[in-house]
Design an enzyme around this catalytic site. Sequence first.
Site, PDB file in Angstrom:
ATOM      1  N   CYS A  12      -6.257 -10.507   2.589  1.00  0.00           N
ATOM      2  CA  CYS A  12      -7.629 -10.655   2.127  1.00  0.00           C
ATOM      3  C   CYS A  12      -8.448  -9.389   2.314  1.00  0.00           C
ATOM      4  CB  CYS A  12      -8.318 -11.814   2.851  1.00  0.00           C
ATOM      5  SG  CYS A  12      -8.118 -11.793   4.620  1.00  0.00           S
ATOM      6  N   ASN A 115      -9.426 -10.353   8.031  1.00  0.00           N
ATOM      7  CA  ASN A 115      -8.324  -9.789   7.258  1.00  0.00           C
ATOM      8  C   ASN A 115      -7.183  -9.480   8.215  1.00  0.00           C
ATOM      9  OD1 ASN A 115      -7.646  -6.552   5.787  1.00  0.00           O
ATOM     10  ND2 ASN A 115      -6.627  -8.478   5.399  1.00  0.00           N
ATOM     11  N   GLY A 116      -6.030 -10.070   7.990  1.00  0.00           N
ATOM     12  CA  GLY A 116      -4.883  -9.804   8.841  1.00  0.00           C
ATOM     13  C   GLY A 116      -4.135 -11.065   9.187  1.00  0.00           C
ATOM     14  N   TYR A 259       0.693   0.276  -1.869  1.00  0.00           N
ATOM     15  CA  TYR A 259       0.402  -0.790  -2.829  1.00  0.00           C
ATOM     16  C   TYR A 259      -0.958  -1.466  -2.680  1.00  0.00           C
ATOM     17  CZ  TYR A 259       0.792  -5.423  -5.049  1.00  0.00           C
ATOM     18  OH  TYR A 259       0.561  -6.553  -5.786  1.00  0.00           O
ATOM     19  N   ASP A 361       6.250   0.270  -7.133  1.00  0.00           N
ATOM     20  CA  ASP A 361       5.951   0.379  -5.702  1.00  0.00           C
ATOM     21  C   ASP A 361       6.990  -0.296  -4.822  1.00  0.00           C
ATOM     22  OD1 ASP A 361       4.942  -2.537  -5.117  1.00  0.00           O
ATOM     23  OD2 ASP A 361       3.901  -1.911  -6.923  1.00  0.00           O
TER      24      ASP A 361
END
Length: 476
Positions: A12, A115-116, A259, A361
């Site tokens: 996210c 995020n994570g 990416y 990628d």
Amino acid sequence: MSVWESEIHEECGVFGVISPECTDVANVSYYGLYALQHRGQESCGIVVNDDGIFVSHKDLGLVNEVFTDETLSRLPQGTMAVGHVRYGTTGKTTRANCQPIEVNHQKGHMALAHNGNLSNAAALRNALELSGAIFHTTSDTETIAYIITRERLQSASIEEALSRAMNTLDGAYSLILMSPQKLICARDPYGFRPLCYGQTPDGTYVIASESCAIQAVGGTVIRDVEPGEILVFSKNGVMSRREHCKAKKKSLCIFEYIYFARPDSVIDSVPVHAARIRAGHILAKHYPAEADLVIGVPDSGLDAALGFAEASGIPYGVGLIKNKYIGRTFIAPNGRLDKVKIKLSAIECAVKGKRIVLVDDSIVRGTTSGRIVTLLREAGAKEIHMRISSPPFLHPCYYGTDIDSQEHLIACKHTIPEICKMIGADSLGYLPADALYQLTGNGAFCSACFTGNYPTSIPETTGKDRFEARLSQRKE
């Protein structure tokens, strides 16, 4: 497996804003999240702080689908807001898992965006449940919210509670936390995921997962949040707490450069575009090819393709066009159409009769790569030499990338010559793992999904494993 399911996804993006005066922080957050849309396309949300009163809107879908003129108009003017775009690696795609998560407790409101992925999420959640905690979501963000809230009841300030909670959390977390009076951000001591902040000309501070979001709202980037750092934004300005800094070896996810991040972002002082160009240079050196044209797979393969062309002297061209109106939320009707052809089209006049260097990628399961090679063959390409701007995926990720099982990774079961044959290419070359440091100019990154060298202890079970096991038990 569909083309979208064959891609690697990151969890996210987070965004926060604090203004010196009551302004339209919801609109600022909207544009910030729009710039971070590539980091999560399942759901999104914004919570506005209007003089201590929190008003929110969250739902499944893209930013411009969830936040229409009507829904944005329902959010009040305010001095602070926190926003989130989500792609979930832990927890199901439901409205309950939309972020930011909101908590109302004895010492006030809190909104949290994360995020994570915590590597010890399952153990923490189990301990909390045994102590009587009741969870309403399957996201490990709620676990973080519980721990911060528990510490808040024993702490003099919200930032002290966050600092104490960080002693318990392990793994990847870039957080933005909003209380009635403060906007706070923190980055885990490893610095797995990016986080930075900046300021607009009117004095508004902005925090975001990537610098591109700060620039999108007219701000100037000040700097990256350091691994382990806590920043507190309030009417008194900005305060930095650094008691967790330098506690661990910096381990930014290298796949951010390959990416995840937008090419116009700068992460930890390294431009993403430049890192991808260098990847192309490395590929051209290690895996040269006699070819007529270098093309990239949109979008993240384009910069590396340009780098390959620069280093090799082979002309760079556009050979594949991406349908820009299809996102990861696209639902294909039942039928026999190849979904790759819906998403990508080959330019026949550009590739027909030519020897092509095709740069992408990554290769995950190999299904998408094989279909893209077939697409170019059908357009008349004479030869296709595939070059990958990352090493082969060999290990699961526990820090927010949805690589959680070796059984689905093609490189775990097959040699590079076998993969080359399976996808139908004439040759195949991956970025060497020992050359990854050249992308950033340093070794301060995590490459565990390629090398198996994990910065943290490996969990016996992941949160995702645990939630899916529970779901099976309920069905039985």
